[in-house]
Design a protein around this motif. Structure first.
Motif, PDB file in Angstrom:
ATOM      1  N   THR A  79       0.712  -1.233   0.140  1.00  0.00           N
ATOM      2  CA  THR A  79      -0.028   0.097  -0.086  1.00  0.00           C
ATOM      3  C   THR A  79       0.868   1.326  -0.050  1.00  0.00           C
ATOM      4  N   TRP A  80       0.297   2.095  -0.622  1.00  0.00           N
ATOM      5  CA  TRP A  80       0.981   3.483  -0.816  1.00  0.00           C
ATOM      6  C   TRP A  80       0.197   4.751  -0.153  1.00  0.00           C
ATOM      7  N   SER A  81       0.285   5.715   0.218  1.00  0.00           N
ATOM      8  CA  SER A  81      -0.392   6.797   0.693  1.00  0.00           C
ATOM      9  C   SER A  81       0.411   8.248  -0.064  1.00  0.00           C
ATOM     10  N   GLY A  82      -0.310   8.669  -1.104  1.00  0.00           N
ATOM     11  CA  GLY A  82      -0.019   9.831  -1.833  1.00  0.00           C
ATOM     12  C   GLY A  82       1.428   9.504  -2.566  1.00  0.00           C
ATOM     13  N   GLY A  83       1.678   8.082  -2.960  1.00  0.00           N
ATOM     14  CA  GLY A  83       2.853   7.794  -3.783  1.00  0.00           C
ATOM     15  C   GLY A  83       3.939   7.529  -2.935  1.00  0.00           C
ATOM     16  N   VAL A  84       3.755   7.436  -1.434  1.00  0.00           N
ATOM     17  CA  VAL A  84       4.890   6.981  -0.763  1.00  0.00           C
ATOM     18  C   VAL A  84       4.527   5.382  -0.117  1.00  0.00           C
ATOM     19  N   PRO A  85       5.527   4.655  -0.132  1.00  0.00           N
ATOM     20  CA  PRO A  85       5.277   3.191   0.322  1.00  0.00           C
ATOM     21  C   PRO A  85       4.869   3.341   1.891  1.00  0.00           C
ATOM     22  N   VAL A  86       4.032   2.626   2.154  1.00  0.00           N
ATOM     23  CA  VAL A  86       3.446   2.467   3.593  1.00  0.00           C
ATOM     24  C   VAL A  86       3.976   1.202   4.390  1.00  0.00           C
ATOM     25  N   THR A  87       3.570   0.084   3.651  1.00  0.00           N
ATOM     26  CA  THR A  87       3.671  -1.234   4.185  1.00  0.00           C
ATOM     27  C   THR A  87       3.676  -2.311   2.884  1.00  0.00           C
ATOM     28  N   SER A  88       4.268  -3.441   3.395  1.00  0.00           N
ATOM     29  CA  SER A  88       4.107  -4.636   2.636  1.00  0.00           C
ATOM     30  C   SER A  88       4.038  -5.674   3.439  1.00  0.00           C
ATOM     31  N   VAL A  89       3.058  -6.455   2.972  1.00  0.00           N
ATOM     32  CA  VAL A  89       2.685  -7.659   3.922  1.00  0.00           C
ATOM     33  C   VAL A  89       2.645  -8.944   3.093  1.00  0.00           C
ATOM     34  N   LEU A  90       3.176 -10.065   3.682  1.00  0.00           N
ATOM     35  CA  LEU A  90       2.792 -11.360   3.123  1.00  0.00           C
ATOM     36  C   LEU A  90       1.958 -11.967   4.107  1.00  0.00           C
ATOM     37  N   LEU A  91       0.647 -12.718   3.576  1.00  0.00           N
ATOM     38  CA  LEU A  91      -0.344 -13.231   4.477  1.00  0.00           C
ATOM     39  C   LEU A  91      -0.348 -14.757   3.812  1.00  0.00           C
ATOM     40  N   THR A  92       0.027 -15.547   4.842  1.00  0.00           N
ATOM     41  CA  THR A  92      -0.116 -16.973   4.311  1.00  0.00           C
ATOM     42  C   THR A  92      -0.815 -17.873   4.894  1.00  0.00           C
ATOM     43  N   TYR A  93      -1.834 -18.502   4.433  1.00  0.00           N
ATOM     44  CA  TYR A  93      -2.957 -19.318   4.528  1.00  0.00           C
ATOM     45  C   TYR A  93      -2.828 -20.699   4.161  1.00  0.00           C
ATOM     46  N   PRO A  94      -3.125 -21.590   5.206  1.00  0.00           N
ATOM     47  CA  PRO A  94      -3.435 -23.006   4.808  1.00  0.00           C
ATOM     48  C   PRO A  94      -4.337 -23.013   3.535  1.00  0.00           C
ATOM     49  N   GLY A  95      -3.863 -23.731   2.308  1.00  0.00           N
ATOM     50  CA  GLY A  95      -4.433 -23.843   1.122  1.00  0.00           C
ATOM     51  C   GLY A  95      -5.830 -24.308   1.157  1.00  0.00           C
ATOM     52  N   ASP A  96      -5.951 -25.327   2.098  1.00  0.00           N
ATOM     53  CA  ASP A  96      -7.083 -26.115   1.979  1.00  0.00           C
ATOM     54  C   ASP A  96      -8.467 -25.206   2.977  1.00  0.00           C
ATOM     55  N   ARG A  97      -8.113 -23.954   3.467  1.00  0.00           N
ATOM     56  CA  ARG A  97      -8.852 -23.430   4.287  1.00  0.00           C
ATOM     57  C   ARG A  97      -9.210 -21.915   3.668  1.00  0.00           C
ATOM     58  N   HIS A  98      -8.964 -21.528   2.718  1.00  0.00           N
ATOM     59  CA  HIS A  98      -9.013 -20.027   1.992  1.00  0.00           C
ATOM     60  C   HIS A  98      -9.073 -19.978   0.653  1.00  0.00           C
ATOM     61  N   GLU A  99     -10.037 -19.326   0.098  1.00  0.00           N
ATOM     62  CA  GLU A  99     -10.153 -19.022  -1.356  1.00  0.00           C
ATOM     63  C   GLU A  99     -10.395 -17.518  -1.648  1.00  0.00           C
ATOM     64  N   LEU A 100     -10.090 -17.224  -2.630  1.00  0.00           N
ATOM     65  CA  LEU A 100     -10.309 -15.628  -3.272  1.00  0.00           C
ATOM     66  C   LEU A 100     -11.664 -15.648  -4.079  1.00  0.00           C
ATOM     67  N   ILE A 101     -12.552 -14.443  -3.805  1.00  0.00           N
ATOM     68  CA  ILE A 101     -13.470 -14.261  -4.867  1.00  0.00           C
ATOM     69  C   ILE A 101     -13.149 -12.798  -5.418  1.00  0.00           C
ATOM     70  N   ALA A 102     -13.929 -12.607  -6.821  1.00  0.00           N
ATOM     71  CA  ALA A 102     -13.836 -11.442  -7.222  1.00  0.00           C
ATOM     72  C   ALA A 102     -15.132 -11.137  -7.946  1.00  0.00           C
ATOM     73  N   GLU A 103     -15.636 -10.077  -7.840  1.00  0.00           N
ATOM     74  CA  GLU A 103     -16.910  -9.739  -8.445  1.00  0.00           C
ATOM     75  C   GLU A 103     -16.756  -8.538  -9.492  1.00  0.00           C
ATOM     76  N   PHE A 104     -17.067  -8.881 -10.794  1.00  0.00           N
ATOM     77  CA  PHE A 104     -17.086  -7.676 -11.717  1.00  0.00           C
ATOM     78  C   PHE A 104     -18.349  -7.740 -12.437  1.00  0.00           C
TER      79      PHE A 104
END
Length: 228
Positions: free
Chosen positions: A197-222
């Motif tokens: 994430t950035w705020s006004g073009g300045v980097p704020v944070t970088s995060v790696l979120l690692t989940y057990p693969g059998d308990r998480h899925e991603l969805i997208a609506e468009f």
């Protein structure tokens, strides 16, 4: 056997609850072992229960669905499932940028970072591993925040307005350190969400979120784009 499903859906049998053994259900409901086995197999297919070798059948933990284009608060994700949330800080260190960090956060090597590793729990099980870098020039107050009781993601959402975010998603096999943190087998499938994430073009944070693969899925609506 519909009563078994009813106990699960009503919450009488919460995630992680051990279901009576097949011979116990056979006696309780006065039906054959084959009928019981078939009914439990159907519940497995529907994702309501999971079978563990030499241990029995247990009510499954619900699979998490995350919208790809949102900034998530992990605590809210867990609570939306109706599960008890817990947080545990692992490591916290103030340091300078080092080789390899530039791939995660676009800052000069002289920049100072807060490096935080922590775990989130849902219903007593590890929900995800969080590995976060925070740009201290953008968020100087983070240097004095211990993060012993509050997760850095939740804290940042309340402190810094972000203007741009980037998500990268990939599947990985759990390394030994990751497997130990997530309490899964080495080589187990995991889902990694890398967010910057950035705020006004300045980097704020970088995060790696690692989940057990059998308990998480991603969805997208468009929706389809409007015709020209």
């Amino acid at each position: 056997m519909s009563e078994v499903e009813g106990h699960i859906l009503s919450g009488d049998w919460p995630p992680g609850y051990r279901i009576p053994f097949e011979h116990e259900l056979t006696e309780q409901y006065g039906c054959s072992r084959m009928t019981v086995n078939k009914a439990l197999s159907e519940l497995v297919k529907r994702g309501l229960i999971e079978r563990r070798r030499k241990s029995g059948s247990y009510v499954s933990f619900p699979q998490v669905q995350s919208a790809v284009m949102e900034i998530h608060d992990v605590k809210r994700e867990v609570q939306s499932l109706g599960l008890d949330y817990a947080y545990r800080l692992g490591e916290r260190a103030v340091r300078k940028m080092r080789a390899g960090d530039e791939g995660r956060i676009d800052l000069p090597l002289s920049s100072r970072l807060l490096d935080v590793t922590c775990r989130h729990f849902a219903g007593g099980r590890v929900f995800c591993l969080e590995e976060r870098l925070i740009n201290l020039s953008a968020v100087p107050e983070a240097e004095t925040e211990t993060f012993e009781t509050a997760a850095p993601g939740s804290w940042l959402l309340g402190k810094v307005p972000w203007s741009t975010a980037e998500h990268r998603i990939r599947a990985v096999a759990a390394s030994r350190p990751t497997a130990q943190a997530l309490e899964v087998a080495v080589g187990a499938a995991c889902l990694v969400i890398e967010r910057r994430t950035w705020s006004g073009g300045v980097p704020v944070t970088s995060v790696l979120l690692t989940y057990p693969g059998d308990r998480h899925e991603l969805i997208a609506e468009f929706a389809p784009s409007a015709p020209a």
